[in-house]
Design a protein around this motif. Structure first.
Motif, PDB file in Angstrom:
ATOM      1  N   ILE A 164       2.859   3.368   5.119  1.00 41.15           N
ATOM      2  CA  ILE A 164       1.534   3.210   5.811  1.00 41.15           C
ATOM      3  C   ILE A 164       0.841   1.960   5.875  1.00 41.15           C
ATOM      4  CG2 ILE A 164      -0.502   4.629   6.532  1.00 41.15           C
ATOM      5  CD1 ILE A 164       0.624   6.958   5.357  1.00 41.15           C
ATOM      6  N   LYS A 165       0.796   1.370   6.992  1.00 37.10           N
ATOM      7  CA  LYS A 165       0.141   0.028   7.070  1.00 37.10           C
ATOM      8  C   LYS A 165      -1.363   0.388   7.009  1.00 37.10           C
ATOM      9  CE  LYS A 165       3.999  -1.994   9.024  1.00 37.10           C
ATOM     10  NZ  LYS A 165       4.988  -2.043   7.999  1.00 37.10           N
ATOM     11  N   TRP A 166      -1.894  -0.717   6.452  1.00 34.10           N
ATOM     12  CA  TRP A 166      -3.531  -0.754   6.266  1.00 34.10           C
ATOM     13  C   TRP A 166      -4.207  -0.532   7.388  1.00 34.10           C
ATOM     14  CZ3 TRP A 166      -5.285   0.136   1.740  1.00 34.10           C
ATOM     15  CH2 TRP A 166      -6.683  -0.062   1.634  1.00 34.10           C
ATOM     16  N   HIS A 167      -3.968  -1.170   8.638  1.00 35.80           N
ATOM     17  CA  HIS A 167      -4.487  -0.722   9.816  1.00 35.80           C
ATOM     18  C   HIS A 167      -4.213   0.566  10.179  1.00 35.80           C
ATOM     19  CE1 HIS A 167      -0.711  -1.660  11.672  1.00 35.80           C
ATOM     20  NE2 HIS A 167      -1.192  -0.738  12.742  1.00 35.80           N
ATOM     21  N   GLN A 168      -3.472   1.425   9.857  1.00 35.23           N
ATOM     22  CA  GLN A 168      -3.471   2.882  10.191  1.00 35.23           C
ATOM     23  C   GLN A 168      -4.257   3.746   9.487  1.00 35.23           C
ATOM     24  OE1 GLN A 168       0.915   2.717   9.583  1.00 35.23           O
ATOM     25  NE2 GLN A 168       1.284   3.397  11.614  1.00 35.23           N
ATOM     26  N   ILE A 169      -4.781   3.143   8.372  1.00 35.18           N
ATOM     27  CA  ILE A 169      -5.758   3.837   7.700  1.00 35.18           C
ATOM     28  C   ILE A 169      -7.124   4.211   8.345  1.00 35.18           C
ATOM     29  CG2 ILE A 169      -7.057   4.315   5.484  1.00 35.18           C
ATOM     30  CD1 ILE A 169      -4.777   2.892   4.165  1.00 35.18           C
ATOM     31  N   GLU A 170      -7.485   5.451   8.545  1.00 34.72           N
ATOM     32  CA  GLU A 170      -8.750   5.757   9.368  1.00 34.72           C
ATOM     33  C   GLU A 170     -10.061   5.798   8.344  1.00 34.72           C
ATOM     34  OE1 GLU A 170      -9.236   6.295  12.818  1.00 34.72           O
ATOM     35  OE2 GLU A 170      -7.094   5.661  13.002  1.00 34.72           O
ATOM     36  N   VAL A 184       1.544   0.776  -3.784  1.00 33.98           N
ATOM     37  CA  VAL A 184       0.670  -0.105  -2.974  1.00 33.98           C
ATOM     38  C   VAL A 184       1.244  -1.119  -2.569  1.00 33.98           C
ATOM     39  CG1 VAL A 184      -1.444  -1.530  -2.542  1.00 33.98           C
ATOM     40  CG2 VAL A 184      -1.406   0.601  -3.771  1.00 33.98           C
ATOM     41  N   LYS A 185       1.533  -1.696  -1.055  1.00 36.45           N
ATOM     42  CA  LYS A 185       2.413  -2.869  -0.731  1.00 36.45           C
ATOM     43  C   LYS A 185       1.274  -3.911  -0.759  1.00 36.45           C
ATOM     44  CE  LYS A 185       6.299  -3.881   2.103  1.00 36.45           C
ATOM     45  NZ  LYS A 185       7.044  -3.381   3.194  1.00 36.45           N
ATOM     46  N   ILE A 186       1.559  -5.298  -1.199  1.00 32.53           N
ATOM     47  CA  ILE A 186       0.636  -6.496  -1.368  1.00 32.53           C
ATOM     48  C   ILE A 186       1.540  -7.560  -0.690  1.00 32.53           C
ATOM     49  CG2 ILE A 186      -0.848  -7.576  -2.951  1.00 32.53           C
ATOM     50  CD1 ILE A 186      -0.956  -5.447  -4.706  1.00 32.53           C
ATOM     51  N   ASP A 187       0.748  -8.296   0.034  1.00 33.07           N
ATOM     52  CA  ASP A 187       1.494  -9.493   0.494  1.00 33.07           C
ATOM     53  C   ASP A 187       1.490 -10.688  -0.837  1.00 33.07           C
ATOM     54  OD1 ASP A 187      -1.066 -10.705   0.618  1.00 33.07           O
ATOM     55  OD2 ASP A 187      -1.180 -10.680   2.794  1.00 33.07           O
ATOM     56  N   ASN A 188       2.005 -11.979  -0.442  1.00 33.11           N
ATOM     57  CA  ASN A 188       2.073 -12.995  -1.246  1.00 33.11           C
ATOM     58  C   ASN A 188       0.828 -13.402  -1.678  1.00 33.11           C
ATOM     59  OD1 ASN A 188       4.798 -12.879  -1.196  1.00 33.11           O
ATOM     60  ND2 ASN A 188       5.134 -14.436   0.503  1.00 33.11           N
ATOM     61  N   LEU A 237      -7.284   9.709   5.390  1.00 32.14           N
ATOM     62  CA  LEU A 237      -6.908   9.858   6.570  1.00 32.14           C
ATOM     63  C   LEU A 237      -6.098   8.989   7.282  1.00 32.14           C
ATOM     64  CD1 LEU A 237     -10.068  12.049   7.931  1.00 32.14           C
ATOM     65  CD2 LEU A 237      -8.053  12.879   7.142  1.00 32.14           C
ATOM     66  N   VAL A 238      -4.915   9.194   8.003  1.00 27.80           N
ATOM     67  CA  VAL A 238      -4.233   8.100   8.571  1.00 27.80           C
ATOM     68  C   VAL A 238      -3.860   8.643   9.981  1.00 27.80           C
ATOM     69  CG1 VAL A 238      -3.511   7.302   6.274  1.00 27.80           C
ATOM     70  CG2 VAL A 238      -2.059   9.088   7.709  1.00 27.80           C
ATOM     71  N   ASN A 239      -3.522   7.441  10.689  1.00 26.89           N
ATOM     72  CA  ASN A 239      -3.180   7.762  12.221  1.00 26.89           C
ATOM     73  C   ASN A 239      -1.798   7.239  12.341  1.00 26.89           C
ATOM     74  OD1 ASN A 239      -2.899   8.058  14.881  1.00 26.89           O
ATOM     75  ND2 ASN A 239      -5.128   7.230  15.501  1.00 26.89           N
ATOM     76  N   ILE A 240      -0.670   8.146  12.238  1.00 25.11           N
ATOM     77  CA  ILE A 240       0.749   7.549  12.562  1.00 25.11           C
ATOM     78  C   ILE A 240       1.365   8.569  13.375  1.00 25.11           C
ATOM     79  CG2 ILE A 240       0.856   6.302  10.314  1.00 25.11           C
ATOM     80  CD1 ILE A 240       2.353   8.657   9.031  1.00 25.11           C
ATOM     81  N   ASN A 241       2.410   8.197  14.107  1.00 24.28           N
ATOM     82  CA  ASN A 241       3.245   8.846  14.885  1.00 24.28           C
ATOM     83  C   ASN A 241       4.685   8.714  14.375  1.00 24.28           C
ATOM     84  OD1 ASN A 241       1.339   9.895  16.864  1.00 24.28           O
ATOM     85  ND2 ASN A 241       1.212   7.770  17.736  1.00 24.28           N
ATOM     86  N   TYR A 242       5.248   9.909  14.292  1.00 26.74           N
ATOM     87  CA  TYR A 242       6.900   9.830  13.601  1.00 26.74           C
ATOM     88  C   TYR A 242       7.557   9.600  14.704  1.00 26.74           C
ATOM     89  CZ  TYR A 242       4.821  11.562   9.285  1.00 26.74           C
ATOM     90  OH  TYR A 242       4.093  11.790   8.241  1.00 26.74           O
ATOM     91  N   GLY A 281      -1.813 -11.582  -2.073  1.00 27.63           N
ATOM     92  CA  GLY A 281      -2.540 -10.753  -2.941  1.00 27.63           C
ATOM     93  C   GLY A 281      -3.495  -9.539  -2.105  1.00 27.63           C
ATOM     94  N   ARG A 282      -3.205  -9.644  -0.610  1.00 29.73           N
ATOM     95  CA  ARG A 282      -3.940  -8.675  -0.032  1.00 29.73           C
ATOM     96  C   ARG A 282      -2.956  -7.328   0.217  1.00 29.73           C
ATOM     97  NH1 ARG A 282      -4.899 -13.430   3.860  1.00 29.73           N
ATOM     98  NH2 ARG A 282      -2.591 -12.966   4.337  1.00 29.73           N
ATOM     99  N   THR A 283      -3.812  -6.012   0.284  1.00 31.92           N
ATOM    100  CA  THR A 283      -3.153  -5.195   0.523  1.00 31.92           C
ATOM    101  C   THR A 283      -2.769  -4.827   1.791  1.00 31.92           C
ATOM    102  OG1 THR A 283      -4.266  -3.848  -1.299  1.00 31.92           O
ATOM    103  CG2 THR A 283      -3.379  -2.503   0.162  1.00 31.92           C
ATOM    104  N   ILE A 284      -1.309  -4.624   2.149  1.00 33.81           N
ATOM    105  CA  ILE A 284      -0.895  -4.629   3.433  1.00 33.81           C
ATOM    106  C   ILE A 284      -0.704  -3.080   3.891  1.00 33.81           C
ATOM    107  CG2 ILE A 284      -0.290  -6.839   3.846  1.00 33.81           C
ATOM    108  CD1 ILE A 284       2.383  -6.203   2.992  1.00 33.81           C
ATOM    109  N   GLY A 285      -0.382  -2.158   2.672  1.00 34.95           N
ATOM    110  CA  GLY A 285       0.173  -0.972   3.203  1.00 34.95           C
ATOM    111  C   GLY A 285       0.103   0.012   1.878  1.00 34.95           C
ATOM    112  N   LEU A 286       0.667   1.343   2.250  1.00 32.62           N
ATOM    113  CA  LEU A 286       0.758   2.295   0.922  1.00 32.62           C
ATOM    114  C   LEU A 286       2.102   2.733   1.111  1.00 32.62           C
ATOM    115  CD1 LEU A 286      -2.894   4.118   1.541  1.00 32.62           C
ATOM    116  CD2 LEU A 286      -2.220   2.294   0.055  1.00 32.62           C
ATOM    117  N   LEU A 287       2.810   3.068   0.340  1.00 31.98           N
ATOM    118  CA  LEU A 287       3.884   3.931   0.149  1.00 31.98           C
ATOM    119  C   LEU A 287       3.573   5.354  -0.174  1.00 31.98           C
ATOM    120  CD1 LEU A 287       6.205   1.147  -1.438  1.00 31.98           C
ATOM    121  CD2 LEU A 287       5.953   1.622   0.972  1.00 31.98           C
TER     122      LEU A 287
END
Length: 75
Positions: A56-62, A26-30, A70-75, A32-38
């Motif tokens: 995957i950015k947190w806002h891409q998680i549906e 999990v990617k966390i900012d300074n 479920l995530v919404n990403i375009n490659y 302590g908020r989760t900002i994404g998933l690896l």
């Protein structure tokens, strides 16, 4: 929810319905908020030219369900 619970779920792209892989970190900012998933891609999607980890950015998680994320990403 714990990271270990997330790691047990498959990550699926709603754009094409394909499984992407499993969460490895999990990617966390300074602050302590989760900002994404690896996510480590399934071996099927890995080639010599692609990285096997996708961020995957947190806002891409549906939706986070019982068995899948479920995530919404375009490659």
């Amino acid at each position: 929810m714990r990271l270990s619970e997330l790691q047990d779920k498959d990550v699926v792209n709603v754009v094409d319905g394909k499984r992407i892989g499993n969460i490895i970190d999990v990617k966390i900012d300074n602050e302590g908020r989760t900002i994404g998933l690896l996510v480590e891609r399934y071996k099927f999607f890995i080639s010599m030219f692609n990285n096997n980890v996708v961020e995957i950015k947190w806002h891409q998680i549906e939706k986070i369900g019982k068995d899948v994320i479920l995530v919404n990403i375009n490659y």
